[in-house]
Enzyme design. Structure first.
Site, PDB file in Angstrom:
ATOM      1  N   ASP A  53       0.847  -1.184   0.000  1.00 33.62           N
ATOM      2  CA  ASP A  53       0.000   0.000   0.000  1.00 33.62           C
ATOM      3  C   ASP A  53       0.887   1.240   0.000  1.00 33.62           C
ATOM      4  OD1 ASP A  53      -2.450   1.339   0.014  1.00 33.62           O
ATOM      5  OD2 ASP A  53      -2.407   1.582   2.185  1.00 33.62           O
ATOM      6  N   HIS A  93      -3.709  14.016  -0.006  1.00 32.75           N
ATOM      7  CA  HIS A  93      -4.020  13.208   1.173  1.00 32.75           C
ATOM      8  C   HIS A  93      -2.905  13.291   2.209  1.00 32.75           C
ATOM      9  CE1 HIS A  93      -5.352   9.936   3.709  1.00 32.75           C
ATOM     10  NE2 HIS A  93      -4.204   9.316   3.515  1.00 32.75           N
ATOM     11  N   GLU A 107     -10.668   4.047   2.873  1.00 34.90           N
ATOM     12  CA  GLU A 107      -9.631   4.678   2.057  1.00 34.90           C
ATOM     13  C   GLU A 107      -9.934   4.347   0.607  1.00 34.90           C
ATOM     14  OE1 GLU A 107      -5.666   3.791   3.331  1.00 34.90           O
ATOM     15  OE2 GLU A 107      -5.839   5.038   5.120  1.00 34.90           O
ATOM     16  N   GLU A 150      -9.043   3.971  -2.961  1.00 39.21           N
ATOM     17  CA  GLU A 150      -7.756   3.782  -3.615  1.00 39.21           C
ATOM     18  C   GLU A 150      -7.918   3.119  -4.978  1.00 39.21           C
ATOM     19  OE1 GLU A 150      -4.737   2.040  -1.199  1.00 39.21           O
ATOM     20  OE2 GLU A 150      -5.517   2.859   0.684  1.00 39.21           O
ATOM     21  N   ASP A 203      -9.186   0.290   1.365  1.00 39.49           N
ATOM     22  CA  ASP A 203      -8.276  -0.212   2.387  1.00 39.49           C
ATOM     23  C   ASP A 203      -8.774   0.269   3.752  1.00 39.49           C
ATOM     24  OD1 ASP A 203      -6.075  -1.623   3.320  1.00 39.49           O
ATOM     25  OD2 ASP A 203      -4.791   0.140   3.298  1.00 39.49           O
ATOM     26  N   ARG A 220      -8.522   3.803  12.735  1.00 40.95           N
ATOM     27  CA  ARG A 220      -7.635   4.939  12.977  1.00 40.95           C
ATOM     28  C   ARG A 220      -7.120   4.993  14.417  1.00 40.95           C
ATOM     29  NH1 ARG A 220      -5.988   6.313   7.974  1.00 40.95           N
ATOM     30  NH2 ARG A 220      -7.721   6.901   6.624  1.00 40.95           N
ATOM     31  N   GLN A 229      -4.484   2.290  14.719  1.00 42.60           N
ATOM     32  CA  GLN A 229      -3.318   2.718  13.948  1.00 42.60           C
ATOM     33  C   GLN A 229      -2.524   3.802  14.678  1.00 42.60           C
ATOM     34  OE1 GLN A 229      -4.380   4.308  10.130  1.00 42.60           O
ATOM     35  NE2 GLN A 229      -2.273   4.726   9.512  1.00 42.60           N
ATOM     36  N   LYS A 239      -4.667  -1.879   9.920  1.00 43.38           N
ATOM     37  CA  LYS A 239      -4.897  -1.980   8.475  1.00 43.38           C
ATOM     38  C   LYS A 239      -5.146  -3.416   8.005  1.00 43.38           C
ATOM     39  CE  LYS A 239      -3.741   2.279   6.892  1.00 43.38           C
ATOM     40  NZ  LYS A 239      -4.498   3.062   5.916  1.00 43.38           N
ATOM     41  N   THR A 280      -8.954  -5.614   3.361  1.00 47.08           N
ATOM     42  CA  THR A 280      -8.767  -4.730   2.211  1.00 47.08           C
ATOM     43  C   THR A 280      -9.665  -5.254   1.102  1.00 47.08           C
ATOM     44  OG1 THR A 280      -6.461  -4.242   2.787  1.00 47.08           O
ATOM     45  CG2 THR A 280      -7.136  -3.825   0.512  1.00 47.08           C
ATOM     46  N   GLU A 283     -10.276  12.683   6.699  1.00 52.23           N
ATOM     47  CA  GLU A 283     -10.199  14.022   6.113  1.00 52.23           C
ATOM     48  C   GLU A 283     -11.568  14.695   6.050  1.00 52.23           C
ATOM     49  OE1 GLU A 283      -7.277  13.814   2.513  1.00 52.23           O
ATOM     50  OE2 GLU A 283      -8.074  11.801   2.887  1.00 52.23           O
TER      51      GLU A 283
END
Length: 396
Positions: free
Chosen positions: A112, A119, A184, A186, A218, A222, A225, A238, A242, A343
């Protein structure tokens, strides 16, 4: 099917489906799935060896010459891009909505990346407001971490809220369900062919190793993490899931979507200087419970797939068929182009209000996320990337 639905003969994405009699390799055309192996057999083609199979694995291992040969054969058997009906016999065709889709290939290694400058800048502002938004290395190399291939799942697979350690405001860490489950948005690149241990892939040869493209979600915990990532980076926050789309759009189908990457304001080392048209013009859309919450533009992504693959192998690390390279979260410069709830809610400080009146900072149990994308195709047509969808279930 219409010439502009994104699922025409310009596209022909590959997927593994089950119509009730076992897994088969197919291609999507309009609202149908064509049994690729049965189609090859009906034409007496030797390509049955790589098409009459329950996985993309044999085709991935064959290399670019075989990929071109198969694509030319399928296009020839099925007709011209302007045809409204497929040339495949009725017994070889199935309604897409009526089949069960499976993971299309065996995932080898999963990497990843962190390729979106917008970002990375937003994350820096959110988490390190007193420090430079980008790390000193960010514009010199494509930052990445190795993920867990075994937890890559196909679109539609439920995502169980993971448990993990989380730091409390006024005490020691606790263990329990994540309270900050995030998405996420992606783009993923599926690698085919082989490169040997000790043999880097030059950036100009990356296209010979890039088989196709999928969409990726993904999922990220948070709070888990944030507690674990110092000093070695993402791990359990994570690795629980996925999601990738069920359809792999061939790299060759995206020829008309290739554009120049964003301007570089830091000189690149020679092994990362890529051709001018190595970026992709993909328009992503993220929906939460059916409501559009973001439209990230992939065209603004700083590091290209060619640079990612060249950097990955620059130390001599090998590749194998089925390796998956993910772009990292795709975000644009505007708020409605951010590719994560981190975000969009600015780390929970600015809750997101959905059209139905509900509010979110991060995901709730029962939430369903769907990511779609489209790209320019030939003749004014478009190329649709298969959706990636996942619904959150309660922690076990």
């Amino acid at each position: 099917m219409t010439p502009d639905d994104g699922w025409g003969l310009d596209n022909l994405p590959y997927g593994v489906f089950d119509a009730g009699d076992g897994r088969r390799l197919g291609v999507a055309l309009g609202d149908e799935v064509i049994d690729a192996g049965a189609l090859a057999a009906a034409h007496g083609s030797a390509l049955v060896d790589v098409l009459d199979v329950p996985s993309l694995d044999p085709l991935l291992g064959g290399g670019p010459t075989l990929w071109r040969r198969v694509r030319e054969a399928l296009t020839g058997w099925l007709g011209s891009p302007d045809r409204r009906t497929t040339g495949a016999p009725r017994p070889l065709r199935h309604r897409r909505e009526a089949v069960t889709m499976h993971l299309p290939f065996t995932v080898g290694d999963y990497v990843d990346f962190y390729a979106s400058e917008h970002h990375a800048t937003n994350v820096g502002r959110i988490l390190r407001p007193e420090s430079p938004t980008l790390a000193p290395n960010w514009k010199h190399l494509p930052v990445a971490y190795h993920g867990r291939a075994g937890s890559v799942v196909v679109s539609g697979t439920p995502v169980r809220r993971p448990n993990g350690q989380r730091l409390t405001d006024d005490g020691p860490p606790t263990f329990g369900p994540t309270e900050r489950l995030d998405i996420e948005a992606e783009v993923g690149f599926v690698v085919g062919g082989h490169s040997a241990l000790g043999e880097p892939i030059p950036v100009g040869e990356a296209a010979d190793h890039l088989f196709g493209v999928v969409l990726v979600n993904d999922w990220s915990a948070r709070d888990v993490q944030a507690w674990e990532y110092v000093p070695l980076g993402p791990f359990l926050g994570k690795s629980f899931a996925t999601s990738i789309s069920a359809w792999v759009v061939p790299w060759a189908a995206l020829e008309h979507a290739r554009i120049d990457p964003p301007p570089r304001d830091v000189p690149l080392l020679p092994h990362l200087v890529d051709p001018g048209d190595a970026a992709l013009d993909l328009a992503l859309e993220v929906r939460l419970n059916g409501h559009v919450i973001s439209r990230p533009p992939f065209r603004t992504t700083y590091w290209t797939a060619a640079q990612q693959l060249a950097h990955l192998t620059s130390n001599g690390a090998p590749t194998r068929p089925g390796d998956l390279l993910a772009s990292g979260t795709v975000s644009g410069p505007e708020h409605d182009q951010y590719g994560s709830l981190l975000e969009l809610s600015w780390n929970g400080r600015e809750p997101l209000t959905l059209p139905d009146g509900s509010r979110r900072t991060f995901l709730a149990d029962g939430d369903e996320v769907t990511i779609t994308a489209r790209a320019p195709g030939p003749g004014g047509r478009t190329i649709a990337l298969g959706p990636v969808t996942g619904a959150v279930t309660a922690a076990g």
